[in-house]
Design an enzyme around this catalytic site. Structure first.
Site, PDB file in Angstrom:
ATOM      1  N   SER A 118       0.828  -1.204   0.000  1.00  0.00           N
ATOM      2  CA  SER A 118       0.000   0.000   0.000  1.00  0.00           C
ATOM      3  C   SER A 118       0.869   1.265   0.000  1.00  0.00           C
ATOM      4  CB  SER A 118      -0.946  -0.052   1.211  1.00  0.00           C
ATOM      5  OG  SER A 118      -1.911   0.950   1.154  1.00  0.00           O
ATOM      6  N   HIS A 141      -2.470  -1.277  -4.859  1.00  0.00           N
ATOM      7  CA  HIS A 141      -3.924  -1.130  -4.960  1.00  0.00           C
ATOM      8  C   HIS A 141      -4.314   0.340  -4.898  1.00  0.00           C
ATOM      9  CE1 HIS A 141      -4.362  -0.090  -0.730  1.00  0.00           C
ATOM     10  NE2 HIS A 141      -3.658  -1.157  -0.396  1.00  0.00           N
TER      11      HIS A 141
END
Length: 232
Positions: A118, A141
């Site tokens: 992340s 993501h």
């Protein structure tokens, strides 16, 4: 004189032990090259303005930023080595750490151990050179925000601004293209009930996010090389 030197050495060892225990940092200074390297860790969840539970392993950005500033200001520090094993965390705090690392004039190498997921991705690419171990993972993501949000156009515009900041930083500091990065972010077949991509070891290098597969030996050798090049 010998007694005084022993006392100083004992004090240095105690300071180093305390730094490792309290903030996961130490100074490497006894290598063959004679370089003084500041080693720092980004471990667990990156904590921002809100305190996480006492049971959570966290990296507090208000601890990391002053340490980076001290490394930059200390004339004796030749380079910085960052070890990463993080699930991500607070977006603003993670970007602040990444920007701070990228702004250092001292040679900087990052090494992904375990994972850098992340918002850990911008941090992993923020140094002068990056490594990932063979079993290390990176999760790419779209940005996520927790908590109550207002379902209006301005909210979605804000989401887009945050995503653009992250994407812009990543593509500026590694060789991946924006198109490839967006494809990895929006992948729907890999993560169950989610979107994004998991890259393991060499896959992160092949994607253009990380520079090389390697461990501590390779990371230190590269940092020594960068330090020598800077001195020349």
């Amino acid at each position: 004189m010998a007694g005084s030197e022993k006392k100083e050495q004992a004090e240095e060892k105690e300071i180093e032990r305390s730094e490792v225990e309290q903030i996961g940092q130490t100074t490497l200074r006894k290598g063959k090259k004679g370089h003084k390297i500041r080693m720092m860790t980004i471990i667990g969840e990156i904590e921002g303005h809100d305190n996480l539970g006492s049971g959570s392993k966290t990296t507090k950005y208000e601890h990391i930023l002053p340490q980076l500033a001290m490394a930059e200001d200390d004339e004796e520090v030749d380079g910085v080595l960052l070890l990463l094993n993080t699930m991500g965390g607070d977006v603003e705090a993670g970007l602040a750490i990444a920007e701070m690392i990228a702004s250092l004039s001292k040679p900087t190498v990052t090494l992904v151990l375990g994972g850098s997921h992340s918002i850990g991705v911008p941090i992993a690419v923020s140094g002068d050179h990056s490594f990932i171990v063979e079993t290390g993972t990176m999760v790419i993501h779209p940005v996520r925000l927790n908590g109550l949000i207002i379902g209006v156009a301005q909210t979605f515009d804000y989401f887009k601004q945050i995503q653009d900041r992250i994407t812009g930083f990543v593509i500026k500091h590694c060789s991946i293209t924006k198109e490839r990065l967006m494809d990895l972010m929006m992948e729907t077949e890999m993560l169950t009930k989610d979107v994004g991509t998991v890259l393991v070891g060499a896959e992160a290098v092949e994607a253009g996010i990380i520079d090389e597969v390697g461990g501590m030996k390779e990371a230190l050798n590269k940092l020594h090389e960068l330090i020598e090049a800077r001195r020349e």
